[in-house]
Motif scaffolding. Structure first.
Motif, PDB file in Angstrom:
ATOM      1  N   VAL A   1      66.447  50.893  41.163  1.00 46.74           N
ATOM      2  CA  VAL A   1      67.129  50.816  42.459  1.00 46.74           C
ATOM      3  C   VAL A   1      68.549  50.319  42.274  1.00 46.74           C
ATOM      4  CG1 VAL A   1      67.144  49.662  44.710  1.00 46.74           C
ATOM      5  CG2 VAL A   1      64.993  50.510  43.764  1.00 46.74           C
ATOM      6  N   THR A   2      68.706  49.286  41.451  1.00 48.70           N
ATOM      7  CA  THR A   2      70.044  48.752  41.174  1.00 48.70           C
ATOM      8  C   THR A   2      70.918  49.813  40.508  1.00 48.70           C
ATOM      9  OG1 THR A   2      69.066  46.552  40.875  1.00 48.70           O
ATOM     10  CG2 THR A   2      71.305  46.890  40.046  1.00 48.70           C
ATOM     11  N   GLU A   3      70.344  50.523  39.542  1.00 46.61           N
ATOM     12  CA  GLU A   3      71.092  51.571  38.842  1.00 46.61           C
ATOM     13  C   GLU A   3      71.516  52.683  39.797  1.00 46.61           C
ATOM     14  OE1 GLU A   3      68.364  52.804  35.878  1.00 46.61           O
ATOM     15  OE2 GLU A   3      68.468  50.925  34.740  1.00 46.61           O
ATOM     16  N   ALA A   4      70.636  53.001  40.753  1.00 50.40           N
ATOM     17  CA  ALA A   4      70.929  54.097  41.680  1.00 50.40           C
ATOM     18  C   ALA A   4      72.145  53.807  42.540  1.00 50.40           C
ATOM     19  CB  ALA A   4      69.712  54.353  42.573  1.00 50.40           C
ATOM     20  N   ARG A   5      72.391  52.542  42.845  1.00 55.81           N
ATOM     21  CA  ARG A   5      73.564  52.208  43.661  1.00 55.81           C
ATOM     22  C   ARG A   5      74.848  52.564  42.924  1.00 55.81           C
ATOM     23  NH1 ARG A   5      70.434  47.449  44.846  1.00 55.81           N
ATOM     24  NH2 ARG A   5      69.503  47.677  46.919  1.00 55.81           N
ATOM     25  N   GLY A   6      74.814  52.496  41.605  1.00 53.90           N
ATOM     26  CA  GLY A   6      76.003  52.809  40.835  1.00 53.90           C
ATOM     27  C   GLY A   6      76.266  54.294  40.693  1.00 53.90           C
ATOM     28  N   ARG A   7      75.220  55.086  40.488  1.00 44.68           N
ATOM     29  CA  ARG A   7      75.436  56.509  40.242  1.00 44.68           C
ATOM     30  C   ARG A   7      75.137  57.390  41.442  1.00 44.68           C
ATOM     31  NH1 ARG A   7      70.742  57.775  35.794  1.00 44.68           N
ATOM     32  NH2 ARG A   7      68.927  57.280  37.080  1.00 44.68           N
ATOM     33  N   GLY A   8      74.497  56.826  42.473  1.00 46.90           N
ATOM     34  CA  GLY A   8      74.292  57.577  43.714  1.00 46.90           C
ATOM     35  C   GLY A   8      72.965  58.273  43.847  1.00 46.90           C
ATOM     36  N   TYR A   9      72.148  58.256  42.807  1.00 45.69           N
ATOM     37  CA  TYR A   9      70.837  58.901  42.907  1.00 45.69           C
ATOM     38  C   TYR A   9      69.827  58.217  41.986  1.00 45.69           C
ATOM     39  CZ  TYR A   9      72.397  61.421  38.684  1.00 45.69           C
ATOM     40  OH  TYR A   9      72.862  61.747  37.431  1.00 45.69           O
ATOM     41  N   VAL A  10      68.555  58.444  42.263  1.00 40.07           N
ATOM     42  CA  VAL A  10      67.448  57.856  41.505  1.00 40.07           C
ATOM     43  C   VAL A  10      66.778  58.948  40.685  1.00 40.07           C
ATOM     44  CG1 VAL A  10      65.153  56.807  41.698  1.00 40.07           C
ATOM     45  CG2 VAL A  10      66.991  56.049  43.209  1.00 40.07           C
ATOM     46  N   VAL A  11      66.354  58.611  39.475  1.00 35.70           N
ATOM     47  CA  VAL A  11      65.580  59.519  38.629  1.00 35.70           C
ATOM     48  C   VAL A  11      64.282  58.822  38.233  1.00 35.70           C
ATOM     49  CG1 VAL A  11      65.499  60.875  36.510  1.00 35.70           C
ATOM     50  CG2 VAL A  11      67.679  60.554  37.704  1.00 35.70           C
ATOM     51  N   THR A  12      63.155  59.492  38.431  1.00 38.18           N
ATOM     52  CA  THR A  12      61.867  58.946  38.000  1.00 38.18           C
ATOM     53  C   THR A  12      61.121  60.010  37.203  1.00 38.18           C
ATOM     54  OG1 THR A  12      60.769  59.612  40.060  1.00 38.18           O
ATOM     55  CG2 THR A  12      61.670  57.374  39.963  1.00 38.18           C
ATOM     56  N   HIS A  13      60.210  59.546  36.359  1.00 37.78           N
ATOM     57  CA  HIS A  13      59.407  60.443  35.532  1.00 37.78           C
ATOM     58  C   HIS A  13      57.932  60.082  35.700  1.00 37.78           C
ATOM     59  CE1 HIS A  13      62.884  62.082  33.237  1.00 37.78           C
ATOM     60  NE2 HIS A  13      63.398  60.878  33.482  1.00 37.78           N
ATOM     61  N   GLY A  14      57.174  60.976  36.292  1.00 37.37           N
ATOM     62  CA  GLY A  14      55.731  60.821  36.363  1.00 37.37           C
ATOM     63  C   GLY A  14      55.217  59.662  37.184  1.00 37.37           C
ATOM     64  N   GLN A  15      55.978  59.148  38.126  1.00 39.88           N
ATOM     65  CA  GLN A  15      55.511  57.983  38.888  1.00 39.88           C
ATOM     66  C   GLN A  15      54.395  58.330  39.864  1.00 39.88           C
ATOM     67  OE1 GLN A  15      58.230  55.353  40.785  1.00 39.88           O
ATOM     68  NE2 GLN A  15      59.046  54.585  38.861  1.00 39.88           N
ATOM     69  N   LEU A  16      54.514  59.427  40.560  1.00 40.16           N
ATOM     70  CA  LEU A  16      53.491  59.814  41.531  1.00 40.16           C
ATOM     71  C   LEU A  16      52.625  60.960  41.020  1.00 40.16           C
ATOM     72  CD1 LEU A  16      55.591  59.657  44.824  1.00 40.16           C
ATOM     73  CD2 LEU A  16      53.882  58.020  44.048  1.00 40.16           C
ATOM     74  N   THR A  17      53.229  61.859  40.231  1.00 37.54           N
ATOM     75  CA  THR A  17      52.503  62.992  39.655  1.00 37.54           C
ATOM     76  C   THR A  17      52.795  63.040  38.163  1.00 37.54           C
ATOM     77  OG1 THR A  17      52.745  64.243  41.716  1.00 37.54           O
ATOM     78  CG2 THR A  17      52.162  65.491  39.740  1.00 37.54           C
ATOM     79  N   PRO A  18      51.762  62.965  37.318  1.00 34.89           N
ATOM     80  CA  PRO A  18      51.992  63.003  35.871  1.00 34.89           C
ATOM     81  C   PRO A  18      52.803  64.229  35.454  1.00 34.89           C
ATOM     82  CG  PRO A  18      49.719  62.392  36.336  1.00 34.89           C
ATOM     83  CD  PRO A  18      50.332  62.795  37.649  1.00 34.89           C
ATOM     84  N   GLY A  19      53.824  64.005  34.654  1.00 35.32           N
ATOM     85  CA  GLY A  19      54.647  65.097  34.149  1.00 35.32           C
ATOM     86  C   GLY A  19      55.759  65.548  35.078  1.00 35.32           C
ATOM     87  N   ALA A  20      55.822  64.988  36.276  1.00 35.52           N
ATOM     88  CA  ALA A  20      56.831  65.422  37.254  1.00 35.52           C
ATOM     89  C   ALA A  20      58.110  64.592  37.126  1.00 35.52           C
ATOM     90  CB  ALA A  20      56.296  65.312  38.671  1.00 35.52           C
ATOM     91  N   ILE A  21      59.233  65.254  37.386  1.00 35.90           N
ATOM     92  CA  ILE A  21      60.534  64.584  37.434  1.00 35.90           C
ATOM     93  C   ILE A  21      60.994  64.565  38.893  1.00 35.90           C
ATOM     94  CG2 ILE A  21      62.956  64.698  36.740  1.00 35.90           C
ATOM     95  CD1 ILE A  21      62.058  66.178  34.239  1.00 35.90           C
ATOM     96  N   GLY A  22      61.393  63.398  39.366  1.00 35.67           N
ATOM     97  CA  GLY A  22      61.905  63.269  40.720  1.00 35.67           C
ATOM     98  C   GLY A  22      63.340  62.803  40.716  1.00 35.67           C
ATOM     99  N   ILE A  23      64.176  63.411  41.531  1.00 33.04           N
ATOM    100  CA  ILE A  23      65.582  63.027  41.667  1.00 33.04           C
ATOM    101  C   ILE A  23      65.889  62.936  43.161  1.00 33.04           C
ATOM    102  CG2 ILE A  23      67.980  63.624  41.159  1.00 33.04           C
ATOM    103  CD1 ILE A  23      66.976  65.237  38.794  1.00 33.04           C
ATOM    104  N   ALA A  24      66.413  61.811  43.610  1.00 31.12           N
ATOM    105  CA  ALA A  24      66.612  61.603  45.044  1.00 31.12           C
ATOM    106  C   ALA A  24      67.898  60.853  45.325  1.00 31.12           C
ATOM    107  CB  ALA A  24      65.434  60.831  45.635  1.00 31.12           C
ATOM    108  N   ALA A  25      68.487  61.136  46.477  1.00 31.17           N
ATOM    109  CA  ALA A  25      69.685  60.436  46.945  1.00 31.17           C
ATOM    110  C   ALA A  25      69.437  59.958  48.372  1.00 31.17           C
ATOM    111  CB  ALA A  25      70.904  61.352  46.908  1.00 31.17           C
ATOM    112  N   PRO A  26      69.924  58.774  48.725  1.00 30.43           N
ATOM    113  CA  PRO A  26      69.722  58.264  50.080  1.00 30.43           C
ATOM    114  C   PRO A  26      70.578  59.002  51.105  1.00 30.43           C
ATOM    115  CG  PRO A  26      71.104  56.768  48.834  1.00 30.43           C
ATOM    116  CD  PRO A  26      70.640  57.820  47.873  1.00 30.43           C
TER     117      PRO A  26
END
Length: 216
Positions: free
Chosen positions: A151-176
């Motif tokens: 979350v802290t990192e996302a404030r600097g670059r403007g978006y969040v990247v996650t790997h497999g948090q909700l679905t194994p093998g999935a990549i998620g990228i989101a911006a507020p």
């Protein structure tokens, strides 16, 4: 209160991806079976619940109509941007809003040319602190002690990247999402893919889509 009990029945039907018997509903909610029968009869008449065979009940299609009425301005503004993201990245795109401690999917666009992609339904829920879309919403809020590093990192670059948090093998990228004054809308735009993405390119496109929603 009848309305309160009817809403409890709907929330239970929506809580799990299965059908419920009257006995299960009555036992789980601490209601008399006759009261559950009456509530289901009313909900069924309004297409909010539906018989699923063998004495079981599920959510009715009327729920979809109600869901389309929620956040209409945000939905209209997000839809074309989600379509552009889905086609440009070959990934499922969605707009998510915060409700309490949960992230709720408002609207979804799936890519038209990808055979294998994640399917998501409006109304799906997950904790705000899990998955890119919820974490992006947290990143739009003031910092709090002990928040996830992503979350802290996302404030600097403007978006969040996650790997497999909700679905194994999935990549998620989101911006507020924010309004024109910069205030958080407690919502986000995100893409989810089951294959590798060019993270930097995808992140830039998601941020651009979020800015376009704000402008709209």
């Amino acid at each position: 209160m009848t309305l309160d009990r009817g809403l409890q029945v709907l929330e239970l039907l929506a809580a799990e991806d299965r059908d419920f018997t009257v006995a299960e509903i009555a036992s789980t909610l601490g209601m008399h079976r006759q009261a559950v029968y009456r509530l289901l009869a009313t909900l069924t008449a309004h297409h909010l619940a539906a018989p699923a065979g063998s004495g079981r009940y599920s959510l009715g299609l009327g729920i979809l109509r109600l869901s389309r009425l929620a956040h209409p301005q945000l939905r209209r503004a997000a839809q074309p941007q989600l379509r552009r993201l889905a086609e440009a990245l070959g990934a499922t795109a969605q707009c998510v809003v915060a409700e309490g401690s949960e992230a709720v999917t408002l609207t979804v666009v799936e890519p038209s040319d990808e055979i294998f992609h994640l399917s998501q339904r409006p109304g799906a829920r997950h904790p705000l602190d899990q998955g890119a879309s919820g974490l992006a919403i947290l990143a739009s809020r003031p910092p709090v002690p002990g928040e996830p590093a992503v979350v802290t990192e996302a404030r600097g670059r403007g978006y969040v990247v996650t790997h497999g948090q909700l679905t194994p093998g999935a990549i998620g990228i989101a911006a507020p999402l924010r309004d024109r004054t910069g205030r958080s809308l407690d919502a986000s735009i995100s893409v989810i893919a089951l294959r590798e993405l060019d993270i930097e390119r995808a992140g830039e496109l998601v941020v651009q889509a979020a800015a376009a929603v704000t402008a709209a």
